[in-house]
Write a protein that holds these residues in place. Structure first.
Motif, mmCIF file in Angstrom:
data_model
loop_
_atom_site.group_PDB
_atom_site.id
_atom_site.type_symbol
_atom_site.label_atom_id
_atom_site.label_comp_id
_atom_site.label_asym_id
_atom_site.label_seq_id
_atom_site.Cartn_x
_atom_site.Cartn_y
_atom_site.Cartn_z
ATOM 1 N N TYR A 1 -1.189 -4.951 -5.866
ATOM 2 C CA TYR A 1 -2.031 -4.039 -5.101
ATOM 3 C C TYR A 1 -2.799 -3.136 -6.040
ATOM 4 O O TYR A 1 -2.223 -2.339 -6.768
ATOM 5 N N ASP A 2 -4.127 -3.269 -6.012
ATOM 6 C CA ASP A 2 -5.011 -2.382 -6.749
ATOM 7 C C ASP A 2 -5.723 -1.540 -5.694
ATOM 8 O O ASP A 2 -5.072 -0.775 -5.006
ATOM 9 N N ASN A 3 -7.015 -1.632 -5.528
ATOM 10 C CA ASN A 3 -7.687 -0.996 -4.399
ATOM 11 C C ASN A 3 -7.414 -1.765 -3.121
ATOM 12 O O ASN A 3 -7.421 -1.214 -2.039
ATOM 13 N N LYS A 4 -7.209 -3.055 -3.267
ATOM 14 C CA LYS A 4 -6.809 -3.930 -2.180
ATOM 15 C C LYS A 4 -5.910 -5.003 -2.796
ATOM 16 O O LYS A 4 -5.845 -5.144 -4.014
ATOM 17 N N LYS B 1 0.831 -1.203 0.000
ATOM 18 C CA LYS B 1 0.000 0.000 0.000
ATOM 19 C C LYS B 1 0.867 1.255 0.000
ATOM 20 O O LYS B 1 0.538 2.247 -0.651
ATOM 21 N N ARG C 1 -0.781 2.063 -5.782
ATOM 22 C CA ARG C 1 -1.523 1.176 -6.684
ATOM 23 C C ARG C 1 -0.639 0.740 -7.835
ATOM 24 O O ARG C 1 0.114 1.529 -8.398
ATOM 25 N N ARG D 1 -7.995 2.644 -14.030
ATOM 26 C CA ARG D 1 -8.711 2.517 -12.768
ATOM 27 C C ARG D 1 -9.154 3.902 -12.311
ATOM 28 O O ARG D 1 -8.461 4.886 -12.543
ATOM 29 N N TRP D 2 -10.286 3.968 -11.648
ATOM 30 C CA TRP D 2 -10.805 5.235 -11.149
ATOM 31 C C TRP D 2 -10.086 5.606 -9.859
ATOM 32 O O TRP D 2 -9.952 4.798 -8.949
ATOM 33 N N ASP D 3 -9.618 6.823 -9.783
ATOM 34 C CA ASP D 3 -8.958 7.330 -8.589
ATOM 35 C C ASP D 3 -9.884 8.327 -7.904
ATOM 36 O O ASP D 3 -10.247 9.351 -8.489
ATOM 37 N N LYS D 4 -10.289 8.013 -6.669
ATOM 38 C CA LYS D 4 -11.220 8.877 -5.944
ATOM 39 C C LYS D 4 -10.584 10.215 -5.582
ATOM 40 O O LYS D 4 -11.247 11.237 -5.587
#
Length: 176
Positions: free
Chosen positions: A89-92, A67, A71, A111-114
């Motif tokens: 490691y992606d979102n988890k 982490k 990502r 991938r979407w990044d918040k």
């Protein structure tokens, strides 16, 4: 050697494959170290998500360390008999097992990044790419089933039983 009930499904499927160099993809319910060995001995390529406790707890970086790297960080561990375990490691964390490919040639996925509120490109190992391209329909089906509630209705029925006791016949009610 005992493989387990879930691995037996994969073994039965692999018995129907007569020519070498086919690939099987399955999720963590079916995967174990021994099934990857068995398929490798039959020249069948296999990739699947895994549960690390079925693999003797391989030496991979902790979730916390990956982490910190961000990502797209990945690591792999290769056994003596060429079973590769890849952690990405992606979102988890995602942990993959394979008997033919590990990190390999990385590609990029959107991938979407918040935080940034936009799509970003992150590196993805080859084993994850192959798994995602082959398991798309099955995972989508499982995902859709988890979203919608299944309406299975049941009713409680009361059944009358007659039993013979010491004092004669008595009537009792039982619920199912």
């Amino acid at each position: 050697m005992h493989f387990g009930a879930s691995a037996a499904v994969v073994m039965q499927l692999s018995e129907r494959i007569t020519e070498p160099n086919h690939a099987l993809f399955f999720d963590n319910y079916f995967s174990s170290y021994h099934i990857f060995q068995y398929l490798a001995s039959k020249s069948i390529f296999a990739v699947g998500t895994i549960r690390t406790n079925r693999f003797g707890c391989p030496k991979l970086p902790s979730d916390k360390n990956l982490k910190k790297k961000g990502r797209g960080a990945s690591a792999e561990c290769i056994s003596k008999d060429a079973i590769v375990i890849t952690k990405w490691y992606d979102n988890k964390p995602v942990i993959m097992g394979s008997n033919f490919v590990g990190i390999g040639e990385k590609d990029f996925c959107k991938r979407w990044d918040k935080k940034e509120n936009k799509y970003i490109q992150i590196p993805r190992p080859e084993s994850v790419r192959r798994y995602n391209s082959s398991m798309g329909g099955v995972d989508k089906h499982d995902f859709l089933l988890s979203i919608y509630r299944s309406y299975v209705r049941s009713r409680k029925w009361t059944i009358t039983h007659y039993t013979c006791g010491r004092s004669g016949i008595s009537k009792c009610l039982a619920r199912i």
